[in-house]
Write an enzyme that holds these catalytic residues in place. Structure first.
Site, PDB file in Angstrom:
ATOM      1  N   ALA A 157       2.145  -6.932  -8.271  1.00 32.27           N
ATOM      2  CA  ALA A 157       3.190  -7.965  -8.279  1.00 32.27           C
ATOM      3  C   ALA A 157       2.666  -9.300  -7.747  1.00 32.27           C
ATOM      4  CB  ALA A 157       4.394  -7.495  -7.464  1.00 32.27           C
ATOM      5  N   GLY A 194       0.794  -1.235   0.000  1.00 29.85           N
ATOM      6  CA  GLY A 194       0.000   0.000   0.000  1.00 29.85           C
ATOM      7  C   GLY A 194       0.818   1.272   0.000  1.00 29.85           C
ATOM      8  N   ASP A 229       0.400  -0.704 -13.485  1.00 36.01           N
ATOM      9  CA  ASP A 229       1.156  -1.542 -12.542  1.00 36.01           C
ATOM     10  C   ASP A 229       1.232  -2.993 -13.015  1.00 36.01           C
ATOM     11  OD1 ASP A 229       0.985   0.772 -11.067  1.00 36.01           O
ATOM     12  OD2 ASP A 229       0.536  -0.246  -9.177  1.00 36.01           O
TER      13      ASP A 229
HETATM   14  O1  PMV Z   1       0.136   4.969  -6.150  1.00 34.40           O
HETATM   15  P1  PMV Z   1      -0.058   4.031  -7.278  1.00 34.40           P
HETATM   16  O2  PMV Z   1       1.165   3.206  -7.581  1.00 34.40           O
HETATM   17  O3  PMV Z   1      -1.316   3.238  -7.187  1.00 34.40           O
HETATM   18  O4  PMV Z   1      -0.135   4.941  -8.610  1.00 34.40           O
HETATM   19  C1  PMV Z   1      -1.231   5.734  -8.903  1.00 34.40           C
HETATM   20  C2  PMV Z   1      -0.984   6.360 -10.223  1.00 34.40           C
HETATM   21  C3  PMV Z   1      -2.109   7.291 -10.674  1.00 34.40           C
HETATM   22  O5  PMV Z   1      -1.686   7.837 -11.916  1.00 34.40           O
HETATM   23  C4  PMV Z   1      -2.299   8.417  -9.684  1.00 34.40           C
HETATM   24  C5  PMV Z   1      -3.424   6.556 -10.842  1.00 34.40           C
HETATM   25  C6  PMV Z   1      -3.463   5.539 -11.968  1.00 34.40           C
HETATM   26  O6  PMV Z   1      -4.346   4.661 -11.887  1.00 34.40           O
HETATM   27  O7  PMV Z   1      -2.676   5.637 -12.926  1.00 34.40           O
END
Ligand code: PMV
Length: 301
Positions: free
Chosen positions: A97, A89, A138
């Site tokens: 991952a 988180g 991600d």
């Molecule tokens: O904090 P993370 O790794 O969930 O990244 C969020 C990235 C954003 O651009 C703010 C949102 C998204 O879904 O791309």
């Protein structure tokens, strides 16, 4: 027993702007989540969060991954053990991952023959089920590895300098921060839209610079990106403290990575400055992680 691992990621450029179709550059980092799977009498999931069966509260990503793979194979009993180097988180992609590594491990154990595109797609569907609205970034980066330009899904060369991550250890809700930016954008479209578009332009400029290994100029632009992230309200006192601690101790650049609010910042380290940056981050109250980017996405261990 089959063991697969998948990496976490940092954003060099473009978080938040990518939500509005602008370009971003993300890179997989050598911090991995390992998933061990073996056939068993019943379904057992083990992690630092506890030992459960299918349990969408404690182990949502792994539970949905098993259910998704049950559509392809007869999975009656399987024991899954998770080990992770990624803090949960904090915006480093720990959920992507674990999801990607679980799908790959089950794919191998049950011989489903999934392609990497299939794995990335299924993992993204699972993230959407758990989180509501997740971007494919991600799960894509964790599956494919390397430095990736989003939404073009274009692979760029690896960044050859060390990366230091600073974790504020403060939880931040991506959903809430994305919502805050949306609100600001609808209040002041004529101000916020150009900022988001400038962030996207920086990613496009940086593409060429990554090819040229021009880290000084990449760093300058990352620092501008940090200023614009602050401007759209996703900074915090803790993040700024870590950003300046890194910059004052030899970092080429330092900025928020991910949603902001809390979570992590990322610094590109100059020659021989890696430990000075890490120490400065720790002295400023953060948790430092020294890492580097990796070409390897999900893999069989
Ligand atoms: O904090 P993370 O790794 O969930 O990244 C969020 C990235 C954003 O651009 C703010 C949102 C998204 O879904 O791309």
């Amino acid at each position: 027993m089959i063991t697969c691992s998948a990496p976490g990621k940092v954003y060099l450029f473009g978080e938040h702007a990518v939500v509005y179709g602008e370009s971003a550059i993300c890179c997989a980092v050598e911090l991995r989540t390992k998933v061990h799977v073996e056939k068993s009498e019943s379904i057992i999931i083990e992690s630092t969060l506890g030992t459960t069966g299918i349990d969408h509260e404690t182990h949502p990503y792994v539970s949905y991954a098993i259910e998704k793979m049950q559509q392809l194979a007869n999975i009656e009993g399987v024991r899954i053990r998770i080990e992770s180097e990624l803090p949960v988180g904090s915006g480093l992609g720990s959920s992507a991952a674990v999801t990607v590594a679980t799908i790959k491990a089950l794919d191998i154990l049950y011989e489903c023959g999934l392609s990497l595109e299939d794995i990335a797609g299924k993992a993204h569907e699972i993230e959407r089920m758990v989180q509501g609205n997740a971007s494919p970034t991600d799960t894509y980066v964790s599956t494919m590895g390397g430095v990736v330009m989003i939404p073009q899904r274009k692979k760029l060369p690896l960044i050859e300098c060390p990366i230091v991550i600073g974790n504020t250890n403060r939880f931040s809700s991506t959903k809430e921060l994305v919502g805050n930016v949306a609100k600001l954008r609808s209040e002041f479209p004529e101000i916020i839209e150009p900022i988001l578009s400038d962030i996207g332009q920086m990613s496009l400029l940086a593409e060429k610079l990554v090819h040229e290994n021009d880290y000084e100029t990449i760093g300058k632009l990352m620092n501008v990106n940090q200023g614009l992230l602050d401007a759209i309200g996703v900074g915090s006192a803790e993040l700024s403290t870590l950003v300046y601690a890194a910059r004052n101790n030899g970092a080429i650049s330092a900025k928020i990575t991910g949603a902001g609010g809390g979570g992590c910042m990322v610094a590109l380290a100059g020659k021989d400055s890696t430990s000075a940056i890490a120490n400065a981050i720790e002295d400023a109250g953060g948790e430092a992680i020294i890492t580097k980017n990796t070409e390897e996405g999900v893999r069989l261990e």
